[in-house]
Write an enzyme that holds these catalytic residues in place. Structure first.
Site: not given
Ligand code: AHR
Ligand code: AHR
Length: 517
Positions: A239, A315
């Site tokens: 994340e 996300d």
């Molecule tokens: O960590 C990379 C990305 O960042 C994740 O998959 C996403 O949730 C956020 O936009």
């Protein structure tokens, strides 16, 4: 199960040497007996190692020796009916023929990827999230054909926009709890979009902060982090960061890997995690990173939430592409020895790219398509690396290897109608012949139904009485035609220059030949 004496001796010797893994992987049993049940699956191996699977997803095979349920569900376009696709035998391979007959003459998408672990952690259509609306697209059930153990099966082809998720899981690691994950991907199908992931993510479909995810990432995004070379890389999506090691950006120990079938692993526990990978067709695993959590705040301790994603970011970012064949998540931090045994099982099973027939208009076959008009009988349909247009040009036995490969196509079941055909580039896998504004291009699937239709052609008897013609599924009066050495979708008379009636019948008639490569 009765074992022959030499197998018993071998088993005792291996047990004494602490290598139950080799037996478990089916290396011995695979040659000694045809019994499926005798061969352990990856999840039997994880269980024996004390780190049982709590999610086990595959559209190609059983991941337990005794699993005999459904692998996945498909839905067909013609009437919206769904069907579960199961196994040929307990512990065995997908019954791909059931999909072929259920979807005959229409198209199908994969609606559910069932969890074999008994925890009920099925993957279904991903909902909207913080980064993108939803529900996401579902994978075309025919776009990733494969053979596994010599049997035909289908993987999960993720075009941008495609995504699966389970926000309401059971048994998946949360907080700083340890877990392991592996997946088999197509190492040649990837992009730099965010984020082709499989693994642990937020239950809210929103970015809830550093350390709220722990998923395997595969692709060549270098926005957050990268490894050596140009990618693609196996990284961990934790994340707000794709991590290739302890540093936030470059960790040179994480190599570019692009095996056609790629085993990718990520595991994580309290202030400890690792990335491992290998060729899913042969050899062992290498460790690309093994050490402490990233030196950035928020990742130690972790804040895992325990949802499961496939093909998207936490996300619901959905700009990514890739292909998934199987994967699991475990409870507990698997030992390297357990993972090595899983890799031995994977290589013993034998993933392959499918049929080896040539010169035939049947899915899996490699062909070349030769023009028949008098001007052009030494010319073949090829893609043009300069602008991705499809053209015809002369190819002969002394042509450069690239020219020959550019003029070679793999026949696929039609993406919009399985009774028709789609043509995939032999040297640019994952890219297909499609029309746009009635010109032909080589393009990656953008996940739209327009793309599927634009890439589907129905073979007919040649319009000139010679060879075959290829009718567009969405413009059924128009056919693949060459005109001024470029390939178009053309009617017999019409408003485009390439609809000219002169030579239309000849220009739309093609010989299906042995492939140039
Ligand atoms: O960590 C990379 C990305 O960042 C994740 O998959 C996403 O949730 C956020 O936009
Ligand atoms: O090639 C004709 C149409 O042009 C295609 O269906 C579409 O992709 C584009 O608008």
């Amino acid at each position: 199960m009765t074992l022959r004496p030499w197998i018993r001796r071998a088993r005792r010797a291996l047990l004494a040497a602490g290598t139950t893994a080799v037996l478990a992987a089916g290396v011995l049993t695979g040659t000694a007996t045809t019994s499926q049940a005798a061969t352990q699956g990856p999840c039997d191996i994880y269980a024996a190692g004390g780190t049982p699977c709590v999610a086990a997803h595959s559209t190609t095979r059983a991941l337990y020796s005794t699993y005999n349920g459904a692998l996945y569900q498909v839905r067909r376009a013609s009437d919206g009916a769904t069907k579960d696709i199961g196994l040929l035998s307990a512990g065995g391979y997908a019954n791909a023929a059931a999909q072929d007959s259920f979807c005959a003459g229409t198209s199908c998408v994969i609606t559910v990827i069932y969890d074999q672990s008994g925890k009920g952690n099925n993957l279904t259509d991903a909902p909207a999230g913080g980064a993108a609306g939803g529900p996401d697209n579902l994978a075309n059930a025919f776009e990733a054909p494969v053979t596994v153990g010599g049997h035909e099966a289908y993987g999960v082809y993720v075009a941008p926009g495609t995504g699966y998720r389970d926000d309401n899981t059971s048994g998946i690691a949360t907080g700083d709890q340890p877990e392991g994950e592996y997946a088999i991907f197509d190492g040649t199908h990837f992009n730099g979009g965010c984020c082709f992931d499989y693994g642990n993510a937020e239950t809210s479909n929103h970015d809830t902060g550093n350390g709220h995810m722990e998923a395997i990432y595969f692709g060549d995004s270098n926005y957050w982090g990268s490894g050596s070379g140009n990618g693609p890389w196996i990284m961990a999506d934790l994340e707000n960061g794709l991590f290739s090691g302890a540093n936030q950006r470059l960790n040179a120990g994480d190599p570019t890997v692009n095996d056609r079938f790629l085993t990718a692993m990520v595991k994580g526990g309290p202030n400890q995690w690792a990335i491992r990978g290998g060729n899913a067709q042969s050899g062992g695993l290498s460790t690309f990173y093994n050490g402490v959590r990233p030196n950035v705040s928020g990742y130690n301790p972790m804040h895992k939430e325990g949802a499961i994603i496939l093909g998207i970011g936490g996300d619901n970012s959905k700009g990514s592409a890739g292909t998934f064949y199987e994967g699991v998540m475990t409870s507990g931090y698997p030992s390297d020895a357990t993972e090595n045994a899983v890799q031995a099982n994977i290589t013993a099973v034998g993933y392959g790219s499918g049929s080896t027939s040539t010169g035939a208009l049947t899915p899996g076959s490699r062909i070349s398509l030769q023009a028949t008009t008098t001007c052009c009988t030494t010319d073949y349909i090829r893609h043009d690396d300069a602008d991705n247009k499809a053209v015809i040009s002369a190819v002969n036995s002394s042509s450069p290897a690239t020219t020959k490969a550019d003029a070679t196509w793999i026949v696929r079941a039609g993406l919009a109608d399985t009774s028709c055909l789609t043509f995939e580039s032999a040297n640019d896998p994952g890219r297909f012949l499609r029309h746009s504004n009635f010109e032909l291009y080589l393009s990656a699937d953008d996940g739209s139904s327009t793309f599927a239709q634009d890439a589907t052609f129905c073979p007919t008897a040649g319009n000139s009485g010679v060879g075959h013609s290829f009718r567009s599924v969405n413009y059924p009066t128009k056919y693949l035609r060459h005109y001024d050495y470029t390939v178009y979708l053309a009617g017999d008379g019409g408003s485009n220059a390439w609809d000219a009636t002169a030579f239309w019948a000849q220009d739309t008639s093609w010989l299906v030949d042995q492939p140039w490569t």
